[in-house]
Design a protein around this motif. Structure first.
Motif, mmCIF file in Angstrom:
data_model
loop_
_atom_site.group_PDB
_atom_site.id
_atom_site.type_symbol
_atom_site.label_atom_id
_atom_site.label_comp_id
_atom_site.label_asym_id
_atom_site.label_seq_id
_atom_site.Cartn_x
_atom_site.Cartn_y
_atom_site.Cartn_z
ATOM 1 N N GLY A 60 -54.491 -5.880 -58.352
ATOM 2 C CA GLY A 60 -54.303 -4.366 -59.447
ATOM 3 C C GLY A 60 -54.282 -3.618 -58.876
ATOM 4 O O GLY A 60 -54.835 -1.888 -58.698
ATOM 5 N N GLU A 61 -53.521 -3.084 -57.572
ATOM 6 C CA GLU A 61 -53.723 -1.973 -56.520
ATOM 7 C C GLU A 61 -52.340 -1.310 -57.469
ATOM 8 O O GLU A 61 -51.558 -1.607 -58.024
ATOM 9 N N GLN A 62 -52.497 0.385 -56.964
ATOM 10 C CA GLN A 62 -51.572 1.086 -57.966
ATOM 11 C C GLN A 62 -51.202 2.012 -56.744
ATOM 12 O O GLN A 62 -52.437 2.541 -55.705
ATOM 13 N N PHE A 63 -50.152 2.727 -57.145
ATOM 14 C CA PHE A 63 -49.610 3.729 -56.532
ATOM 15 C C PHE A 63 -48.902 4.586 -57.548
ATOM 16 O O PHE A 63 -48.485 4.435 -58.687
ATOM 17 N N LEU A 64 -48.783 5.338 -56.801
ATOM 18 C CA LEU A 64 -48.133 7.090 -57.307
ATOM 19 C C LEU A 64 -46.983 7.492 -57.117
ATOM 20 O O LEU A 64 -47.096 7.979 -56.086
ATOM 21 N N VAL A 65 -45.325 7.889 -58.035
ATOM 22 C CA VAL A 65 -44.553 8.728 -57.735
ATOM 23 C C VAL A 65 -44.897 9.862 -58.639
ATOM 24 O O VAL A 65 -45.335 9.410 -59.609
ATOM 25 N N ASP A 66 -45.720 10.897 -57.657
ATOM 26 C CA ASP A 66 -45.088 12.268 -57.777
ATOM 27 C C ASP A 66 -46.165 12.744 -58.833
ATOM 28 O O ASP A 66 -46.680 12.570 -59.125
ATOM 29 N N ALA A 67 -47.451 13.165 -57.613
ATOM 30 C CA ALA A 67 -48.289 14.244 -58.388
ATOM 31 C C ALA A 67 -48.389 15.414 -58.395
ATOM 32 O O ALA A 67 -48.500 15.916 -57.951
ATOM 33 N N ALA A 68 -47.556 15.623 -59.431
ATOM 34 C CA ALA A 68 -47.114 16.999 -60.436
ATOM 35 C C ALA A 68 -47.969 17.634 -60.299
ATOM 36 O O ALA A 68 -47.208 19.395 -59.970
ATOM 37 N N ASN A 69 -48.606 17.623 -60.938
ATOM 38 C CA ASN A 69 -49.375 18.696 -61.592
ATOM 39 C C ASN A 69 -51.145 18.114 -61.742
ATOM 40 O O ASN A 69 -50.703 16.603 -62.693
ATOM 41 N N ASP A 70 -51.693 19.072 -62.799
ATOM 42 C CA ASP A 70 -52.550 18.762 -63.683
ATOM 43 C C ASP A 70 -53.363 17.202 -63.064
ATOM 44 O O ASP A 70 -53.460 16.180 -63.682
ATOM 45 N N ALA A 71 -54.187 17.322 -61.726
ATOM 46 C CA ALA A 71 -54.843 16.304 -61.749
ATOM 47 C C ALA A 71 -56.049 15.881 -61.898
ATOM 48 O O ALA A 71 -56.038 13.630 -61.646
ATOM 49 N N GLY A 72 -56.363 16.378 -63.231
ATOM 50 C CA GLY A 72 -57.517 15.627 -64.218
ATOM 51 C C GLY A 72 -56.859 14.672 -64.345
ATOM 52 O O GLY A 72 -57.221 13.877 -65.165
ATOM 53 N N THR A 73 -55.737 15.121 -65.103
ATOM 54 C CA THR A 73 -54.843 14.096 -66.076
ATOM 55 C C THR A 73 -54.143 12.768 -65.280
ATOM 56 O O THR A 73 -54.378 11.497 -65.686
ATOM 57 N N LEU A 74 -53.992 12.707 -64.476
ATOM 58 C CA LEU A 74 -53.152 11.512 -62.676
ATOM 59 C C LEU A 74 -54.412 11.123 -62.527
ATOM 60 O O LEU A 74 -54.410 9.359 -63.090
ATOM 61 N N LEU A 75 -55.501 11.862 -62.727
ATOM 62 C CA LEU A 75 -56.802 10.894 -62.428
ATOM 63 C C LEU A 75 -57.387 9.738 -62.818
ATOM 64 O O LEU A 75 -58.149 8.976 -63.375
ATOM 65 N N GLU A 76 -57.063 10.257 -64.623
ATOM 66 C CA GLU A 76 -57.516 10.138 -65.356
ATOM 67 C C GLU A 76 -56.604 8.640 -66.023
ATOM 68 O O GLU A 76 -56.839 7.276 -65.880
ATOM 69 N N VAL A 77 -55.729 8.633 -65.928
ATOM 70 C CA VAL A 77 -54.669 7.674 -65.669
ATOM 71 C C VAL A 77 -54.743 6.818 -64.388
ATOM 72 O O VAL A 77 -54.968 5.235 -64.188
ATOM 73 N N VAL A 78 -55.418 6.385 -63.162
ATOM 74 C CA VAL A 78 -55.474 6.404 -62.625
ATOM 75 C C VAL A 78 -56.807 5.355 -62.703
ATOM 76 O O VAL A 78 -56.836 3.964 -61.930
ATOM 77 N N GLY A 79 -57.682 6.225 -63.338
ATOM 78 C CA GLY A 79 -59.252 5.592 -63.415
ATOM 79 C C GLY A 79 -59.768 4.722 -62.548
ATOM 80 O O GLY A 79 -59.743 5.417 -61.512
ATOM 81 N N THR A 80 -60.421 3.556 -62.244
ATOM 82 C CA THR A 80 -62.078 3.636 -61.854
ATOM 83 C C THR A 80 -61.397 2.143 -60.364
ATOM 84 O O THR A 80 -61.859 2.279 -59.454
ATOM 85 N N ASP A 81 -59.555 2.123 -60.300
ATOM 86 C CA ASP A 81 -59.572 1.107 -60.051
ATOM 87 C C ASP A 81 -58.687 1.137 -58.214
ATOM 88 O O ASP A 81 -58.216 0.917 -57.906
ATOM 89 N N GLY A 82 -58.987 2.855 -58.365
ATOM 90 C CA GLY A 82 -58.560 3.394 -57.012
ATOM 91 C C GLY A 82 -56.689 3.412 -57.176
ATOM 92 O O GLY A 82 -56.035 3.055 -58.197
ATOM 93 N N LEU A 83 -56.727 3.613 -55.655
ATOM 94 C CA LEU A 83 -55.163 4.442 -55.543
ATOM 95 C C LEU A 83 -54.424 4.198 -54.110
ATOM 96 O O LEU A 83 -55.277 4.394 -52.987
#
Length: 218
Positions: A44-67
């Motif tokens: 369930g671990e998660q990793f993001l490629v490019d936090a380009a913009n729209d932090a709210g959108t990205l954090l919504e996709v990440v959800g509650t499981d952390g990054l």
């Protein structure tokens, strides 16, 4: 529905389901940038490629499981505008190519050199240093043990050519040489390419055009 990789800013993310990894592609600003959330199925671990913009959108996709981490593929500002907000919200470890780290305003905890590996959960990504679009651009290779490789190229490779080298012949020659030697020469045609903007492609779709790109000079 089958994954297509076709996304739009403000639209629904697209999800590529692999045996051990789930790739969620989402389009954000400021220049129709792509961001990719990778999730290890086993842990369930998660990793993001490019936090380009729209932090709210990205954090919504990440959800509650952390990054666990976030990699910035290169130093251009359209690829890190949400980085500070995402890191502050999640505590994610930061990665970037060593030669680009000083151009990214959020400190890089783990500078990457060619061949370095990034691990989250049971997933391993290999960094390939590609010089030309920027001095420290990196692509990330996921060599799927159950199928073909998957390649996150930032702005170094797109459908139809390599990334912009701003009319600099030396930079273009360098980028094309690195993309050829480190990607096309070692990865199979089936390799799925996830670029920093626009639609996905495969190395097989692009390989026949390498000579054409070299001839045109961009």
């Amino acid at each position: 529905m089958a994954y297509t990789g076709e996304v739009a800013v403000g639209g629904t993310p697209d999800v590529h389901e692999l045996a051990d990894l789930v790739v969620t592609k989402v389009a954000v600003g400021p220049m129709d940038n792509n961001a990719y959330l990778l999730r290890c199925r086993a842990t369930g671990e998660q990793f993001l490629v490019d936090a380009a913009n729209d932090a709210g959108t990205l954090l919504e996709v990440v959800g509650t499981d952390g990054l666990a981490g976030v990699v910035t593929t290169h130093r251009h500002g359209d690829h890190w505008q949400a980085l500070a907000a995402v890191v502050n919200a999640t505590g994610a470890r930061t990665y970037a190519g060593r030669e680009d780290a000083d151009g990214i305003p959020v400190p890089t905890a783990a500078p990457l050199d060619d061949g370095d590996t990034v691990r989250f959960g049971r997933v391993v990504l290999t960094a390939r240093h590609l010089v030309g679009h920027t001095p420290g651009s990196v692509a990330l290779v996921y060599d799927d043990p159950h199928g073909h490789p998957h390649l996150f190229t930032g702005d170094c490779l797109f459908p139809g050519g390599v990334g912009n080298t701003h009319g600099d012949p030396a930079a273009f020659a360098s980028l094309l040489a690195d993309v050829t030697a480190k990607l096309f020469d070692v990865l199979p045609d089936e390799t799925w390419v996830y670029p920093g903007h626009g639609n996905d492609t495969t190395l097989g779709a692009e390989r026949p055009h390498l000579a054409e790109w070299r001839e045109r000079g961009w």
